[in-house]
Scaffold this active site. Structure first.
Site, short mmCIF file in Angstrom:
data_model
loop_
_atom_site.label_atom_id
_atom_site.label_comp_id
_atom_site.label_asym_id
_atom_site.label_seq_id
_atom_site.Cartn_x
_atom_site.Cartn_y
_atom_site.Cartn_z
N LEU A 1 0.89 -1.17 0.00
CA LEU A 1 0.00 0.00 0.00
C LEU A 1 0.92 1.21 0.00
O LEU A 1 1.99 1.18 0.62
CB LEU A 1 -0.85 0.03 1.27
CG LEU A 1 -2.06 -0.90 1.37
CD1 LEU A 1 -2.74 -0.75 2.73
CD2 LEU A 1 -3.07 -0.62 0.26
N ASP A 2 0.51 2.28 -0.65
CA ASP A 2 1.33 3.50 -0.68
C ASP A 2 1.49 4.07 0.73
O ASP A 2 0.67 3.81 1.61
CB ASP A 2 0.65 4.58 -1.55
CG ASP A 2 0.48 4.12 -2.98
OD1 ASP A 2 1.26 3.26 -3.42
OD2 ASP A 2 -0.45 4.64 -3.64
N ILE A 3 2.50 4.91 0.90
CA ILE A 3 2.77 5.50 2.22
C ILE A 3 1.57 6.30 2.73
O ILE A 3 1.28 6.33 3.93
CB ILE A 3 4.07 6.36 2.17
CG1 ILE A 3 4.50 6.76 3.58
CG2 ILE A 3 3.92 7.59 1.27
CD1 ILE A 3 5.94 7.25 3.68
N HIS B 1 0.47 2.49 -7.93
CA HIS B 1 -0.53 3.56 -7.69
C HIS B 1 -1.80 3.33 -8.50
O HIS B 1 -2.42 4.29 -9.00
CB HIS B 1 0.03 4.93 -8.11
CG HIS B 1 1.13 5.44 -7.23
ND1 HIS B 1 1.29 5.09 -5.91
CD2 HIS B 1 2.13 6.31 -7.50
CE1 HIS B 1 2.34 5.71 -5.42
NE2 HIS B 1 2.87 6.45 -6.35
N LYS C 1 -5.33 5.12 -7.74
CA LYS C 1 -5.24 6.58 -7.92
C LYS C 1 -5.16 6.91 -9.41
O LYS C 1 -5.81 7.84 -9.89
CB LYS C 1 -3.99 7.12 -7.21
CG LYS C 1 -4.08 7.04 -5.70
CD LYS C 1 -2.75 7.43 -5.07
CE LYS C 1 -2.74 7.15 -3.59
NZ LYS C 1 -1.40 7.02 -3.05
#
Ligand code: URA
Length: 259
Positions: free
Chosen positions: A105-107, A187, A190
């Protein structure tokens, strides 16, 4: 579950080296089902027998599975010089050798991450061939319109011409939406919404396969689960069935605007 040598289990399930384990066994610090065991070569079944070391139970069967609810600011890696990693969310007694996050998962994203030392399971979960669905609850900048839902269901093309697999979505109130992906490009969520002129303001992973993030697992908390629970992740449930479970557990998120 297969039997495993006692010394191997102890070395796998702790931060002790094989040499440390030899010493610990010699000292009589290890018990199997309450009886002191000195013989490291003894085969035991970790699912049926209880092993303790200095009075502390050695956790897990052949492998360890830990769910974490990742907060913002942590990265899905085992070590990093700059950022905090999801491994830091796990207490030391669960932090066994070889534990890693199965998936990313992204930061700035939050939600369900599985940590395990079971490479085979992680491969089954992440391999594009397995198509294990991942469910994300997103807060969008603009309301998700019907034509965007249709485009996502056909498979959108990203700005760099990457073609995405069809994705099912469900619009919720106040610009929230659920989206289900069967792949994991960089990503991706998004970028998919960006390709439709929308913007993801917040992203929370709420389920992997049939396994929905437990409602009472707060951000930053962890939960050790069993192999049979992990198998639920690999079971294919329909989008509608998983969405219903997610809605039951997480409707307070968008009603109280907690995301
Ligand atoms: N898609 C994204 O864009 N970010 C994540 O963290 C996960 C999926």
């Amino acid at each position: 579950m297969a039997e495993i040598r006692l010394d191997k289990l102890l070395a796998n399930r702790s931060l002790y080296s094989r040499n440390d384990v030899k010493m610990i066994l010699k000292k009589g610090a290890v018990k199997v089902d309450g009886i002191t065991e000195y013989n490291g070569s003894r085969k035991i079944n970790p699912d049926l027998q209880e092993v303790s070391c200095y009075g502390k139970k050695i956790i897990g069967g052949s492998h360890v599975y830990v769910l974490v609810n990742k907060p913002v600011g942590y990265i899905c890696a085992t070590e990093d010089k700059i950022h905090k990693t999801v491994l830091e969310l796990v207490p030391d007694d669960l932090k066994i050798k070889g534990l890693f996050p199965a998936g990313r998962l992204d930061i700035d994203s939050t939600g369900l991450v599985l940590l395990t030392d079971d490479g085979e399971l992680a491969h089954r979960m992440l391999s594009p061939k397995s198509h294990v669905p991942k469910y994300y609850l997103v807060k969008l900048a603009h309301t998700l319109q019907h034509d965007a839902i249709e485009k996502l269901a056909e498979g959108v093309v990203l700005s760099d011409k990457t073609i995405c697999l069809p994705a099912q979505t469900q619009a919720l109130q106040d610009n929230y939406a659920l989206i289900c992906l069967h792949e994991g490009k960089y990503h991706q969520v998004k970028r998919m919404f960006a390709s439709l002129g929308n913007h993801v303001e917040f992203l929370h992973r709420v389920a992997i396969g049939g396994l929905v993030l437990p409602e009472n697992l707060a951000l930053g908390e962890h939960l050790e689960i069993l192999h049979k629970d992990v198998e639920i992740m690999l079971k294919s449930e329909s989008f509608q069935v998983v969405c219903e479970q997610i809605m039951k557990r997480f409707s307070s998120y968008w009603i109280n605007k907690r995301l």
